[in-house]
Design a protein around this motif. Sequence first.
Motif, PDB file in Angstrom:
ATOM      1  N   THR A  95       0.726  -1.247   0.114  1.00  0.00           N
ATOM      2  CA  THR A  95       0.057   0.087  -0.069  1.00  0.00           C
ATOM      3  C   THR A  95       0.795   1.500   0.084  1.00  0.00           C
ATOM      4  OG1 THR A  95      -1.753   1.131   0.959  1.00  0.00           O
ATOM      5  CG2 THR A  95      -0.206   0.024   2.412  1.00  0.00           C
ATOM      6  N   SER A 110      -3.987  10.535  -2.064  1.00  0.00           N
ATOM      7  CA  SER A 110      -4.215   9.496  -3.004  1.00  0.00           C
ATOM      8  C   SER A 110      -3.809   8.277  -2.276  1.00  0.00           C
ATOM      9  CB  SER A 110      -3.823   9.450  -4.219  1.00  0.00           C
ATOM     10  OG  SER A 110      -4.202  10.472  -5.160  1.00  0.00           O
ATOM     11  N   THR A 111      -4.313   7.182  -1.841  1.00  0.00           N
ATOM     12  CA  THR A 111      -3.802   6.202  -1.465  1.00  0.00           C
ATOM     13  C   THR A 111      -4.226   4.963  -2.493  1.00  0.00           C
ATOM     14  OG1 THR A 111      -5.841   5.398  -0.304  1.00  0.00           O
ATOM     15  CG2 THR A 111      -4.219   6.696   1.062  1.00  0.00           C
ATOM     16  N   TYR A 112      -3.053   3.928  -2.283  1.00  0.00           N
ATOM     17  CA  TYR A 112      -3.183   2.749  -3.342  1.00  0.00           C
ATOM     18  C   TYR A 112      -3.045   1.626  -2.647  1.00  0.00           C
ATOM     19  CZ  TYR A 112      -2.432   6.665  -6.452  1.00  0.00           C
ATOM     20  OH  TYR A 112      -2.200   7.957  -6.989  1.00  0.00           O
ATOM     21  N   SER A 113      -3.806   0.403  -2.783  1.00  0.00           N
ATOM     22  CA  SER A 113      -3.411  -0.716  -2.232  1.00  0.00           C
ATOM     23  C   SER A 113      -3.469  -2.103  -3.065  1.00  0.00           C
ATOM     24  CB  SER A 113      -4.656  -0.942  -1.165  1.00  0.00           C
ATOM     25  OG  SER A 113      -4.457   0.031  -0.130  1.00  0.00           O
ATOM     26  N   PRO A 168      -4.600  -5.760  -4.469  1.00  0.00           N
ATOM     27  CA  PRO A 168      -5.858  -6.362  -4.518  1.00  0.00           C
ATOM     28  C   PRO A 168      -5.838  -7.293  -3.034  1.00  0.00           C
ATOM     29  CG  PRO A 168      -5.062  -6.175  -6.636  1.00  0.00           C
ATOM     30  CD  PRO A 168      -4.171  -5.700  -5.865  1.00  0.00           C
ATOM     31  N   SER A 169      -4.737  -8.017  -2.753  1.00  0.00           N
ATOM     32  CA  SER A 169      -4.768  -8.768  -1.792  1.00  0.00           C
ATOM     33  C   SER A 169      -4.976  -8.492  -0.455  1.00  0.00           C
ATOM     34  CB  SER A 169      -3.556  -9.532  -1.735  1.00  0.00           C
ATOM     35  OG  SER A 169      -2.332  -8.974  -1.497  1.00  0.00           O
ATOM     36  N   LYS A 171      -6.633  -4.911   0.049  1.00  0.00           N
ATOM     37  CA  LYS A 171      -7.567  -3.875  -0.116  1.00  0.00           C
ATOM     38  C   LYS A 171      -8.825  -4.236   0.908  1.00  0.00           C
ATOM     39  CE  LYS A 171      -7.721  -1.721  -3.709  1.00  0.00           C
ATOM     40  NZ  LYS A 171      -7.954  -1.350  -5.281  1.00  0.00           N
ATOM     41  N   GLY A 172      -9.193  -3.457   1.642  1.00  0.00           N
ATOM     42  CA  GLY A 172     -10.419  -3.573   2.675  1.00  0.00           C
ATOM     43  C   GLY A 172      -9.962  -4.150   4.028  1.00  0.00           C
ATOM     44  N   ARG A 173      -8.550  -4.531   4.062  1.00  0.00           N
ATOM     45  CA  ARG A 173      -8.036  -5.283   5.198  1.00  0.00           C
ATOM     46  C   ARG A 173      -6.771  -4.335   5.768  1.00  0.00           C
ATOM     47  NH1 ARG A 173      -5.567  -9.858   5.455  1.00  0.00           N
ATOM     48  NH2 ARG A 173      -4.855  -9.724   3.171  1.00  0.00           N
ATOM     49  N   ALA A 226      -4.503  -0.438   6.007  1.00  0.00           N
ATOM     50  CA  ALA A 226      -4.892   0.952   5.845  1.00  0.00           C
ATOM     51  C   ALA A 226      -3.540   1.555   6.040  1.00  0.00           C
ATOM     52  CB  ALA A 226      -5.960   1.351   6.660  1.00  0.00           C
ATOM     53  N   THR A 240       3.680   2.376  -6.919  1.00  0.00           N
ATOM     54  CA  THR A 240       3.130   1.035  -6.624  1.00  0.00           C
ATOM     55  C   THR A 240       4.236   0.092  -6.668  1.00  0.00           C
ATOM     56  OG1 THR A 240       2.272   0.913  -8.763  1.00  0.00           O
ATOM     57  CG2 THR A 240       0.823   1.473  -6.865  1.00  0.00           C
TER      58      THR A 240
END
Length: 123
Positions: free
Chosen positions: A49, A57-60, A62-63, A65-67, A69, A105
């Motif tokens: 991330t 802006s933040t980037y994560s 896929p593995s 994302k949502g978990r 931060a 990234t």
Amino acid sequence: QVQLVESGGGLVQAGGSLRLSCATSGRALYTYNMGWFRQAPGKEREFVTAISWNNVSTYSAPSVKGRFAISRDSAQHTVYLQMNTLKPEDTAVYYCAAGKSSRLTTTRGYDSWGQGTQVTVSS
């Protein structure tokens, strides 16, 4: 370049949480993009991330994302990685990085790295 020191790693059960910290001494981080990467044994270092220098802006990956931060406290020269709902596949050495490239990234977008902190998630 800036000096970065990670902390907060450890052993946690699957489903648990950890918060990693990345602190700098001297130069403030508010002009740097900040990223977290991880490297498992036998694997390449991978992007987790990142947050832009202006916090817009933040980037994560896929593995995570949502978990996971990312956040920063520029006043204290610290960047955080909050990791929730951890899985055994999150086990790795986690590195924070600072840079001014637009390539947030990729590892090539950063020129300052910490020494890493081990995160182990048991099943």
